[in-house]
Design a protein around this motif. Structure first.
Motif, PDB file in Angstrom:
ATOM      1  N   PRO A  73       0.840  -1.211   0.000  1.00 26.30           N
ATOM      2  CA  PRO A  73       0.000   0.000   0.000  1.00 26.30           C
ATOM      3  C   PRO A  73       0.868   1.251   0.000  1.00 26.30           C
ATOM      4  O   PRO A  73       1.884   1.308   0.690  1.00 26.30           O
ATOM      5  N   LEU A 125       1.579   4.591   1.271  1.00 27.96           N
ATOM      6  CA  LEU A 125       1.252   5.454   2.403  1.00 27.96           C
ATOM      7  C   LEU A 125       2.218   6.618   2.458  1.00 27.96           C
ATOM      8  O   LEU A 125       3.353   6.520   1.969  1.00 27.96           O
ATOM      9  N   HIS A 140      -3.372   6.897   3.246  1.00 27.07           N
ATOM     10  CA  HIS A 140      -3.268   5.833   2.252  1.00 27.07           C
ATOM     11  C   HIS A 140      -3.704   6.419   0.911  1.00 27.07           C
ATOM     12  O   HIS A 140      -4.852   6.857   0.766  1.00 27.07           O
ATOM     13  N   TYR A 150      -5.211   5.923  -1.967  1.00 26.74           N
ATOM     14  CA  TYR A 150      -6.111   4.874  -2.451  1.00 26.74           C
ATOM     15  C   TYR A 150      -6.212   4.896  -3.973  1.00 26.74           C
ATOM     16  O   TYR A 150      -6.474   5.937  -4.575  1.00 26.74           O
ATOM     17  N   GLU A 195      -8.437  -1.674  -1.362  1.00 30.45           N
ATOM     18  CA  GLU A 195      -8.577  -1.314   0.038  1.00 30.45           C
ATOM     19  C   GLU A 195      -7.556  -2.050   0.902  1.00 30.45           C
ATOM     20  O   GLU A 195      -7.048  -3.108   0.535  1.00 30.45           O
ATOM     21  N   LEU A 196      -7.287  -1.479   2.052  1.00 34.89           N
ATOM     22  CA  LEU A 196      -6.388  -2.099   3.012  1.00 34.89           C
ATOM     23  C   LEU A 196      -7.080  -3.272   3.703  1.00 34.89           C
ATOM     24  O   LEU A 196      -8.298  -3.284   3.863  1.00 34.89           O
ATOM     25  N   ASP A 197      -6.291  -4.235   4.124  1.00 40.60           N
ATOM     26  CA  ASP A 197      -6.776  -5.269   5.022  1.00 40.60           C
ATOM     27  C   ASP A 197      -6.829  -4.631   6.411  1.00 40.60           C
ATOM     28  O   ASP A 197      -5.796  -4.323   7.007  1.00 40.60           O
ATOM     29  N   TYR A 228      -4.762  -6.086   9.360  1.00 40.02           N
ATOM     30  CA  TYR A 228      -3.340  -5.769   9.271  1.00 40.02           C
ATOM     31  C   TYR A 228      -3.091  -4.278   9.502  1.00 40.02           C
ATOM     32  O   TYR A 228      -2.084  -3.886  10.106  1.00 40.02           O
ATOM     33  N   ALA A 229      -4.012  -3.433   9.018  1.00 44.88           N
ATOM     34  CA  ALA A 229      -3.840  -1.990   9.193  1.00 44.88           C
ATOM     35  C   ALA A 229      -3.856  -1.614  10.667  1.00 44.88           C
ATOM     36  O   ALA A 229      -3.050  -0.785  11.120  1.00 44.88           O
ATOM     37  N   THR A 248      -7.883   6.360   5.046  1.00 50.48           N
ATOM     38  CA  THR A 248      -7.980   5.389   3.964  1.00 50.48           C
ATOM     39  C   THR A 248      -9.396   5.388   3.413  1.00 50.48           C
ATOM     40  O   THR A 248     -10.205   6.271   3.749  1.00 50.48           O
TER      41      THR A 248
END
Length: 488
Positions: A419, A421, A438, A440, A444-446, A449-450, A469
């Protein structure tokens, strides 16, 4: 290996070197070592010999060694990008396997030496990581191994978030330039080491560079702590560097650890930028070099079987060896035998294929390589396509138009697939809180994990961390204050 086999291999190395030079390759001097599987997989998991100890490297070693023990995979070689370069050969390789590996390694080393993205590489990185390892062991002894390992967990969680264009000089204000020119650091225990190679400091006084002893107190190094980087540089892509320079809570030894990890990531970035090109280049030359050797019929058959296993398509994933190899071959063919249209539009005269692939090897990275040289005809020949998981039920081919396929490949390689960032504000709400964004672009982010990553960033920053995000097409800001997560 027996003495006779080693002598035969030494002769093969000399022969392969001469053929490589005749083809126009220009590698660094290369030392080859024959090692058992345990050593091969240790070097492969650590990426560099002598590197600091961390559980993630042990995890990688256990996974790779287990797959080797069960016959599921095998590493034939490991090459270290230094000057002189080092190639490790697996002691269980057959003579033909070792000859192919040696030729393959020389292709890599030629690429390391001549590609522009490696022009700022520290060619003494093995010595550097050994120094890093020693310093980290000293910190473990002084502050406890558990504390240092937990800190490394946080640093390694964002180690990929550095600027791949780190070698481009940053713009600095006149006041900052004057401050740096006048700054005279106090004497430190590692000063003699830093004097050996100042190129790794990016022209700035940095952590561990004569900044005093690691006393466990918040750092007051040049450019660290109160003397922060100019705010006008934001947004900042290099999150790891920004945190190292500006975190309000880090101690001197912690900044030094981040500086070491950042330096090692700078070494690995060009390899991440050129994976397809590098493997394709090494593959095309190991094939051509071995065809020049006086091999017997059985050896030719063994080599053909090995080579086809390296440069063949793989089900469900992209084989960088295969893709790079085919693109180089296509470039050479098109510049050797241009069409009438190519002659008229681009003034190609023909018989320039070899010159062209050497030029490409020197100037491109994977993104420009694919953007400039992956053609419609090659996409059709390689049967490339885009597939997606639709409605969380089944994987479906969604695109076969070559421009879309090429663009998707390029998009997947942007920021190495991580990603994108950046730091938007290091003094958010006027309270030294860190605000990340983020960028974008459809993925999309997980969120699980984020959230975990925010916890690690909080460990490094010491104050509330925010991450902007997109979730379900809506702009969302995630917050973590050290105790709980919330979103709005």
């Amino acid at each position: 290996m027996e003495d006779r086999e080693i002598k035969d291999l030494e002769k093969a190395v000399e022969q392969i070197w001469e053929i490589a030079r005749r083809f126009g390759l220009d590698p660094y001097p290369t030392n080859f070592e024959i090692v058992p599987a345990s050593v091969m997989y240790e070097v492969g998991s650590y990426a560099l010999p002598g590197r600091y100890s961390h559980w993630t490297f042990g995890k990688a070693y256990h996974r790779m060694k287990t797959m080797y023990d069960f016959g599921l995979s095998k590493i034939y070689e490991v090459v270290i990008n230094t000057n002189p370069a080092y190639g490790f050969l697996l002691e269980t390789n057959s003579p033909v396997q070792n000859m192919m590996v040696i030729a393959h390694v020389l292709g890599h080393v030629d690429f390391f030496k001549n590609n522009v993205y490696f022009s700022k590489t520290n060619r003494r990185m093995v010595e550097s990581v050994s120094t890093h390892s020693q310093r980290i062991m000293e910190y473990e002894f002084k502050y406890s191994r558990k504390k240092v390992e937990q800190f490394l967990d946080a640093v390694l969680a964002i180690e990929e978030q550095i600027d791949p264009n780190f070698f481009i000089k940053r713009n600095i204000s006149a006041a900052e330039e004057k401050r740096r020119a006048e700054y005279k650091p106090p004497e430190g225990r590692y000063d003699d080491l830093w004097l050996l190679d100042k190129t790794t400091n990016r022209g700035e006084p940095g952590p561990g560079n004569g900044s005093g002893s690691a006393d466990g107190q918040p750092g007051r190094d040049a450019g660290v702590g109160q003397e922060q980087a100019p705010r006008e540089r934001l947004p900042e892509k290099d999150i790891l560097f920004y945190v190292m320079k500006n975190s309000p809570s880090l101690t001197t030894w912690q900044r030094d650890v981040i500086a070491m990890v950042h330096e090692e990531m700078e070494y690995f970035v060009p390899q991440m930028q050129t994976k397809i090109m590098n493997e394709g280049w090494a593959s095309i030359w190991h094939a051509r070099i071995l065809r020049e050797l006086d091999l017997g019929d059985k050896e030719h058959i063994e080599f053909a079987d090995l080579h086809s296993g390296v440069v063949s398509p793989q089900k469900g994933q992209l084989n960088p060896y295969y893709l790079g190899y085919k693109i180089y071959e296509d470039i050479e063919r098109r510049w050797n035998n241009p069409t009438q249209e190519d002659r008229e539009r681009f003034s190609r005269t023909g018989n320039a294929g070899s010159e062209k692939i050497f030029e490409v090897r020197e100037l491109e990275n994977d993104v420009s390589f694919l953007r400039n040289y992956l053609t419609e005809e090659l996409c059709e020949e390689l049967d490339l396509f885009v597939f997606e998981l639709l409605e969380e039920e089944e994987w479906t081919i969604t695109e076969k138009r070559w421009q879309k396929v090429r663009d998707q490949l390029v998009a997947n390689m942007t920021n190495f697939g991580f990603p994108y960032l950046q730091v938007e504000d290091g003094d958010y709400k006027g309270n030294s809180e860190l605000y990340l964004k983020h960028c974008y672009e459809g993925t999309e982010l997980d969120l699980r994990y984020a959230r975990k990553a925010l916890e690690h960033v909080h460990t490094l920053w010491g104050r509330t961390v925010h991450l902007e995000t997109v979730v379900d097409t809506e702009t969302t800001v995630m917050h973590y204050n050290g105790e709980e997560h919330h979103e709005d």
